[in-house]
Motif scaffolding. Structure first.
Motif, PDB file in Angstrom:
ATOM      1  N   GLU A 124      58.781  56.082  21.582  1.00 34.55           N
ATOM      2  CA  GLU A 124      57.436  56.108  22.159  1.00 34.55           C
ATOM      3  C   GLU A 124      56.488  55.170  21.425  1.00 34.55           C
ATOM      4  O   GLU A 124      55.508  54.706  21.990  1.00 34.55           O
ATOM      5  CB  GLU A 124      56.870  57.527  22.126  1.00 34.55           C
ATOM      6  CG  GLU A 124      57.512  58.474  23.100  1.00 34.55           C
ATOM      7  CD  GLU A 124      57.040  59.909  22.913  1.00 34.55           C
ATOM      8  OE1 GLU A 124      56.312  60.196  21.932  1.00 34.55           O
ATOM      9  OE2 GLU A 124      57.401  60.743  23.757  1.00 34.55           O
ATOM     10  N   ARG A 162      62.244  62.845  13.071  1.00 36.96           N
ATOM     11  CA  ARG A 162      61.854  62.452  14.420  1.00 36.96           C
ATOM     12  C   ARG A 162      63.104  62.295  15.282  1.00 36.96           C
ATOM     13  O   ARG A 162      64.161  61.933  14.797  1.00 36.96           O
ATOM     14  CB  ARG A 162      61.142  61.095  14.418  1.00 36.96           C
ATOM     15  CG  ARG A 162      59.905  60.999  13.573  1.00 36.96           C
ATOM     16  CD  ARG A 162      58.660  61.221  14.412  1.00 36.96           C
ATOM     17  NE  ARG A 162      57.435  60.825  13.756  1.00 36.96           N
ATOM     18  CZ  ARG A 162      56.873  61.431  12.717  1.00 36.96           C
ATOM     19  NH1 ARG A 162      57.458  62.451  12.153  1.00 36.96           N
ATOM     20  NH2 ARG A 162      55.717  61.019  12.233  1.00 36.96           N
ATOM     21  N   HIS A 164      68.030  64.406  15.419  1.00 39.93           N
ATOM     22  CA  HIS A 164      66.848  64.216  14.587  1.00 39.93           C
ATOM     23  C   HIS A 164      67.227  63.289  13.434  1.00 39.93           C
ATOM     24  O   HIS A 164      68.278  63.457  12.814  1.00 39.93           O
ATOM     25  CB  HIS A 164      66.343  65.554  14.046  1.00 39.93           C
ATOM     26  CG  HIS A 164      65.790  66.437  15.116  1.00 39.93           C
ATOM     27  ND1 HIS A 164      64.448  66.569  15.337  1.00 39.93           N
ATOM     28  CD2 HIS A 164      66.400  67.204  16.048  1.00 39.93           C
ATOM     29  CE1 HIS A 164      64.251  67.386  16.342  1.00 39.93           C
ATOM     30  NE2 HIS A 164      65.429  67.796  16.804  1.00 39.93           N
ATOM     31  N   ALA A 211      60.950  60.348  20.242  1.00 39.03           N
ATOM     32  CA  ALA A 211      59.657  60.268  19.546  1.00 39.03           C
ATOM     33  C   ALA A 211      59.479  58.903  18.886  1.00 39.03           C
ATOM     34  O   ALA A 211      58.376  58.353  18.887  1.00 39.03           O
ATOM     35  CB  ALA A 211      59.548  61.389  18.512  1.00 39.03           C
TER      36      ALA A 211
END
Length: 116
Positions: free
Chosen positions: A41, A34, A73, A38
């Motif tokens: 959120e 992720r 990431h 992401a």
């Protein structure tokens, strides 16, 4: 007061895992890589706060970071968790044996408290 010894990686991992937000981040990363966006959120906090949690997780080795263009990431690094599991194993074995012995004692006690 004598100088404090430098924290071991195990100490750092336990410290990182003590925080529920960091545990939630690790749980999310079990589903795959992720980005910080992401991850952020899913939390009621600013992205820089999530980044701080990721830094703690990175510093102790629980997560790894890969750069893809301008995005970072994050993924779980299982090594430190395996080390914690290995450290806990003798303790788990001890308590399992103690609880088995307790169960045997309790099984030997009759309905009215007499030992058979």
């Amino acid at each position: 007061m004598p100088p404090r010894a430098k924290a071991s990686r195990t100490d750092m991992v336990f410290g990182a895992l003590a925080n529920p937000t960091r545990r939630d981040i690790l749980d999310m990363l079990l589903g795959g890589d992720r980005t910080v966006v992401a991850l952020a959120e899913r939390f009621d906090m600013a992205r820089p706060s999530v980044s701080e949690h990721l830094k703690v997780l990175r510093d102790c080795g629980l997560v790894a970071e890969d750069k893809h263009g301008r995005f970072r990431h994050y993924r779980v690094n299982p090594g430190p968790l395996q080390e914690i599991s290995a450290w806990l194993s003798p303790h788990e074995r001890y308590w399992r044996e103690r609880l088995t012995a307790l169960g045997e004692v309790l099984d030997g006690i009759g309905e009215h408290g007499e030992i058979s």
